[in-house]
Scaffold this motif. Structure first.
Motif, mmCIF file in Angstrom:
data_model
loop_
_atom_site.group_PDB
_atom_site.id
_atom_site.type_symbol
_atom_site.label_atom_id
_atom_site.label_comp_id
_atom_site.label_asym_id
_atom_site.label_seq_id
_atom_site.Cartn_x
_atom_site.Cartn_y
_atom_site.Cartn_z
ATOM 1 N N ARG A 1 31.247 47.743 43.864
ATOM 2 C CA ARG A 1 31.629 46.353 43.701
ATOM 3 C C ARG A 1 31.781 45.983 42.224
ATOM 4 O O ARG A 1 32.612 45.162 41.854
ATOM 5 N N GLY A 2 30.992 46.622 41.367
ATOM 6 C CA GLY A 2 31.069 46.327 39.941
ATOM 7 C C GLY A 2 32.419 46.662 39.345
ATOM 8 O O GLY A 2 32.901 45.960 38.431
ATOM 9 N N VAL A 3 33.059 47.726 39.829
ATOM 10 C CA VAL A 3 34.383 48.103 39.335
ATOM 11 C C VAL A 3 35.407 47.038 39.704
ATOM 12 O O VAL A 3 36.269 46.672 38.891
ATOM 13 N N ILE A 4 35.307 46.526 40.925
ATOM 14 C CA ILE A 4 36.228 45.477 41.363
ATOM 15 C C ILE A 4 36.024 44.213 40.540
ATOM 16 O O ILE A 4 36.991 43.578 40.098
ATOM 17 N N ALA B 1 37.605 40.369 36.251
ATOM 18 C CA ALA B 1 37.277 39.730 34.978
ATOM 19 C C ALA B 1 38.365 39.955 33.932
ATOM 20 O O ALA B 1 38.553 39.121 33.034
ATOM 21 N N MET B 2 39.104 41.058 34.049
ATOM 22 C CA MET B 2 40.196 41.343 33.116
ATOM 23 C C MET B 2 41.506 40.701 33.549
ATOM 24 O O MET B 2 42.550 40.929 32.940
ATOM 25 N N GLY B 3 41.468 39.930 34.642
ATOM 26 C CA GLY B 3 42.645 39.182 35.066
ATOM 27 C C GLY B 3 43.536 39.893 36.059
ATOM 28 O O GLY B 3 44.670 39.464 36.277
ATOM 29 N N ALA B 4 43.064 40.956 36.670
ATOM 30 C CA ALA B 4 43.890 41.686 37.636
ATOM 31 C C ALA B 4 44.068 40.857 38.905
ATOM 32 O O ALA B 4 43.119 40.222 39.372
ATOM 33 N N ASN B 5 45.297 40.863 39.433
ATOM 34 C CA ASN B 5 45.540 40.154 40.686
ATOM 35 C C ASN B 5 45.208 41.062 41.867
ATOM 36 O O ASN B 5 44.805 42.217 41.683
ATOM 37 N N THR B 6 45.393 40.547 43.069
ATOM 38 C CA THR B 6 44.998 41.297 44.270
ATOM 39 C C THR B 6 45.716 42.635 44.373
ATOM 40 O O THR B 6 45.094 43.659 44.664
ATOM 41 N N TYR C 1 46.025 48.726 44.059
ATOM 42 C CA TYR C 1 46.701 49.960 43.655
ATOM 43 C C TYR C 1 46.103 50.632 42.431
ATOM 44 O O TYR C 1 46.278 51.836 42.235
ATOM 45 N N LYS C 2 45.390 49.862 41.590
ATOM 46 C CA LYS C 2 44.860 50.453 40.364
ATOM 47 C C LYS C 2 43.344 50.626 40.375
ATOM 48 O O LYS C 2 42.799 51.297 39.508
ATOM 49 N N VAL C 3 42.685 49.999 41.367
ATOM 50 C CA VAL C 3 41.222 50.106 41.444
ATOM 51 C C VAL C 3 40.781 50.686 42.781
ATOM 52 O O VAL C 3 40.181 51.762 42.846
ATOM 53 N N LEU C 4 41.076 49.978 43.868
ATOM 54 C CA LEU C 4 40.555 50.373 45.170
ATOM 55 C C LEU C 4 41.050 51.752 45.612
ATOM 56 O O LEU C 4 40.241 52.632 45.944
ATOM 57 N N LEU C 5 42.355 51.955 45.624
ATOM 58 C CA LEU C 5 42.898 53.218 46.112
ATOM 59 C C LEU C 5 42.506 54.413 45.234
ATOM 60 O O LEU C 5 42.107 55.460 45.773
ATOM 61 N N PRO C 6 42.589 54.296 43.886
ATOM 62 C CA PRO C 6 42.134 55.437 43.071
ATOM 63 C C PRO C 6 40.647 55.730 43.232
ATOM 64 O O PRO C 6 40.239 56.898 43.292
#
Length: 210
Positions: free
Chosen positions: A110-113, A118-123, A128-133
């Motif tokens: 959860r901390g990665v998400i 916090a860096m402004g990433a949208n859903t 594609y850049k957090v959950l799937l990798p």
């Protein structure tokens, strides 16, 4: 006959795994996102989709395949052979794979998400850049489990003329009492499952984050 049946099984397996991944991955992502949302609409969607997924997961494949025969025949022109077997395989496996995808995504830290948010990433960026990798190893393992399950489904489809090694084993090995053909078909299926599992395990080790 063994060669032709093996090729039919590989065709059914290849196309069913492909379409199962295409359908199951976004379905699993939807289940994950809507399940964690506080939005009333998304929660309702999660309830409905989960209910439908659970229904298809509850139906034994052979019964599901028989029930879908009229629909598959109407849409695809045949309900037997490779062409007629792939749609029921996908319909049976996609909900199963979607649940595996949902479970893999839940295991992402959860901390990665939260850091991405916090860096402004949208859903979509988070997906594609957090959950799937981050869930890649789990997704590969889930795909391997699904592929192995589909091997057994292709064999069961032989009960109603689905083609492949299962059909060969039933028509010749069982109905014509040709034990050698049945044994060879079983050996090929076992080798196929072992090969799929070995490839999947190797990929999981390769992409597991230490």
């Amino acid at each position: 006959m063994i060669t032709e049946a093996s090729l039919d099984t590989l065709l059914m397996l290849g196309f069913s795994v492909l379409f199962t991944f295409i359908l199951g991955l976004p379905l699993g992502i939807l289940l994950f996102l809507s399940g964690k949302s506080q939005n009333v609409v998304l929660r309702t969607i999660n309830t409905v989709v989960s209910f439908i997924v659970n229904i298809f997961r509850s139906i034994p494949f052979i019964i599901l395949m028989v029930a879908l025969i009229p629909i598959v025949r109407e849409v695809f022109g045949t309900a037997i052979g490779v062409r007629g077997t792939i749609p029921p395989l996908v319909i049976a496996a996609a909900p199963f794979f979607a649940r595996l995808v949902e479970t893999s995504l839940r295991e992402v830290d959860r901390g990665v998400i939260e850091a991405a948010q916090a860096m402004g990433a949208n859903t979509w960026q988070i997906i594609y850049k957090v959950l799937l990798p981050e869930a890649r190893a789990g997704l590969i393992a889930g795909t391997t489990i699904t592929a192995v399950t589909l091997v057994s489904y292709t064999a069961m489809s032989g009960m109603i003329g689905g083609g492949g090694l299962g059909d060969l084993a039933i028509r010749y090995g069982y109905h014509r009492y040709e034990l050698t053909i049945m044994i060879v078909a079983i050996i090929v299926l076992v080798v196929l499952v072992q090969l799929l599992q070995w490839i999947g395990d190797a990929l999981v080790r390769r992409y597991t984050r230490k």
